[in-house]
Scaffold this motif. Structure first.
Motif, PDB file in Angstrom:
ATOM      1  N   TRP A  89       0.882  -1.275  -0.118  1.00 45.67           N
ATOM      2  CA  TRP A  89      -0.153   0.055  -0.051  1.00 45.67           C
ATOM      3  C   TRP A  89       0.897   1.342  -0.119  1.00 45.67           C
ATOM      4  CZ3 TRP A  89       0.679   3.449   4.116  1.00 45.67           C
ATOM      5  CH2 TRP A  89       1.151   2.847   5.301  1.00 45.67           C
ATOM      6  N   SER A 158     -11.357   0.775 -10.299  1.00 45.30           N
ATOM      7  CA  SER A 158     -10.303   0.996  -9.314  1.00 45.30           C
ATOM      8  C   SER A 158     -11.051   1.726  -8.097  1.00 45.30           C
ATOM      9  CB  SER A 158      -9.185   1.738 -10.248  1.00 45.30           C
ATOM     10  OG  SER A 158      -9.673   2.979 -10.473  1.00 45.30           O
ATOM     11  N   MET A 160     -10.151   4.266  -4.376  1.00 48.63           N
ATOM     12  CA  MET A 160      -9.048   4.678  -3.540  1.00 48.63           C
ATOM     13  C   MET A 160      -9.662   5.760  -2.780  1.00 48.63           C
ATOM     14  SD  MET A 160      -7.001   7.702  -5.894  1.00 48.63           S
ATOM     15  CE  MET A 160      -7.814   9.216  -6.596  1.00 48.63           C
ATOM     16  N   TRP A 161      -8.924   6.166  -1.729  1.00 48.38           N
ATOM     17  CA  TRP A 161      -9.394   7.386  -0.834  1.00 48.38           C
ATOM     18  C   TRP A 161      -8.630   8.558  -1.213  1.00 48.38           C
ATOM     19  CZ3 TRP A 161     -12.977   7.037   2.969  1.00 48.38           C
ATOM     20  CH2 TRP A 161     -13.469   5.381   3.417  1.00 48.38           C
ATOM     21  N   TRP A 162      -9.581   9.695  -1.421  1.00 41.24           N
ATOM     22  CA  TRP A 162      -8.989  10.929  -1.686  1.00 41.24           C
ATOM     23  C   TRP A 162      -9.352  12.236  -0.986  1.00 41.24           C
ATOM     24  CZ3 TRP A 162     -11.706  15.075  -5.039  1.00 41.24           C
ATOM     25  CH2 TRP A 162     -10.745  15.818  -5.649  1.00 41.24           C
ATOM     26  N   HIS A 176      -4.036  11.175  -1.550  1.00 40.63           N
ATOM     27  CA  HIS A 176      -4.875   9.949  -1.972  1.00 40.63           C
ATOM     28  C   HIS A 176      -3.771   8.585  -1.237  1.00 40.63           C
ATOM     29  CE1 HIS A 176      -1.740  10.431  -5.482  1.00 40.63           C
ATOM     30  NE2 HIS A 176      -1.728   9.162  -5.283  1.00 40.63           N
ATOM     31  N   SER A 178      -3.748   4.428  -1.654  1.00 40.19           N
ATOM     32  CA  SER A 178      -4.344   3.117  -2.433  1.00 40.19           C
ATOM     33  C   SER A 178      -5.260   2.489  -1.642  1.00 40.19           C
ATOM     34  CB  SER A 178      -2.893   2.423  -2.746  1.00 40.19           C
ATOM     35  OG  SER A 178      -2.366   1.851  -1.323  1.00 40.19           O
ATOM     36  N   PRO A 179      -5.959   1.504  -2.491  1.00 41.35           N
ATOM     37  CA  PRO A 179      -7.012   0.613  -1.823  1.00 41.35           C
ATOM     38  C   PRO A 179      -6.566  -0.249  -0.960  1.00 41.35           C
ATOM     39  CG  PRO A 179      -7.004   0.602  -4.113  1.00 41.35           C
ATOM     40  CD  PRO A 179      -5.649   1.242  -3.901  1.00 41.35           C
ATOM     41  N   THR A 181      -4.287   0.474   1.684  1.00 39.17           N
ATOM     42  CA  THR A 181      -3.725   1.260   2.999  1.00 39.17           C
ATOM     43  C   THR A 181      -4.703   0.827   4.086  1.00 39.17           C
ATOM     44  OG1 THR A 181      -3.573   3.240   1.391  1.00 39.17           O
ATOM     45  CG2 THR A 181      -3.633   3.417   3.961  1.00 39.17           C
TER      46      THR A 181
END
Length: 267
Positions: A89, A158, A160-162, A176, A178-179, A181
């Motif tokens: 991650w 895809s 992700m957190w942003w 950001h 990654s998935p 994390t």
């Protein structure tokens, strides 16, 4: 601008002007030592180069934290290796991400994970952030609209957190994750992002923005050192407790060999 005066100092020091800034998300990057000194006190290896890239690695060499303002887009990079069922991650945070918010994530890397299931949205809801769906994305924004947290699901599948913050002049930062994390790290970041507490910046380091509020405070160098030292002391105490727990953990011993034909005791 309001002014406050700290009390209780000796007569030999000259106070310096600092500012308390709200909202913290628009306070600017701050001093990276807020992050690095805590990690160092927690037993992390400092592999930084003088005058260059900040680079730190945890004791078991599975997580790295770096800060580099000299490249584009620059800023913070936190990288974790794959660990059993958990994949590799990474998190990337812009150079103007306040160090107090970055530390929400990096401080948490030095502690044992809580047994409670993480909830990224909980600290935002506690501070009355407005949450809603925007298409496939789920978004939460702070009451004044300057900061946000979003869980993105794009058309290609895809995710992700942003996150980030921006004032009306367009100044701000983004981050950001990654998935893969770990969610407890994202939650810790969100908690510091949503905190209503102001952060302190020295004179000349306060961003020019119509959307921030500032209070002038007079602070002596010894007071600043005391605050910094209390944070370092807490990190050392946590590291000591963790290392002590490991050293006192009972070791598994091999069962004694029973010769052929010897009697065995059934339990």
């Amino acid at each position: 601008m309001k002014k406050k005066q700290w009390q209780g100092w000796g007569p030999d020091e000259q106070a310096e002007q600092h500012y308390l800034v709200q909202p913290r998300a628009l306070a600017g990057g701050g001093d990276v030592r807020h992050v690095s000194e805590f990690l160092r006190a927690s037993g992390w290896r400092d592999k930084s180069k003088t005058g260059g890239l900040l680079f730190m690695e945890n004791p078991d060499r599975t997580v790295r934290v770096a800060y580099d303002p000299s490249v584009l887009p620059g800023g913070w990079t936190i990288h974790g290796q794959a660990d059993g069922p958990n994949g590799e991650w990474s998190a990337h945070l812009g150079p103007q991400t306040p160090v107090e918010i970055v530390a929400g994530l990096t401080d948490t890397l030095t502690r044992a994970r809580s047994a409670h299931a993480p909830n990224v949205w909980a600290p935002l809801q506690e501070q009355h952030w407005h949450a809603r769906f925007e298409g496939e994305h789920y978004m939460a924004t702070c009451p004044d609209g300057t900061a946000w947290m979003q869980y993105r699901r794009d058309a290609d599948g895809s995710v992700m957190w942003w996150s980030g913050a921006k004032d009306q002049q367009g100044n701000g930062w983004t981050a950001h994750f990654s998935p893969n994390t770990p969610m407890h790290l994202v939650q810790a970041f969100a908690a510091k992002l949503a905190s209503p507490d102001p952060v302190m910046r020295p004179r000349g380091r306060v961003p020019h923005s119509a959307q921030i509020r500032t209070w002038s405070v007079s602070v002596k160098p010894s007071q600043l050192r005391a605050w910094q030292q209390s944070r370092i002391t807490a990190a050392r105490a946590t590291a000591w407790a963790r290392n002590s727990a490991r050293s006192t953990r009972p070791r598994t011993t091999a069962h004694p060999h029973t010769p052929a034909g010897g009697a065995r005791t059934r339990r």
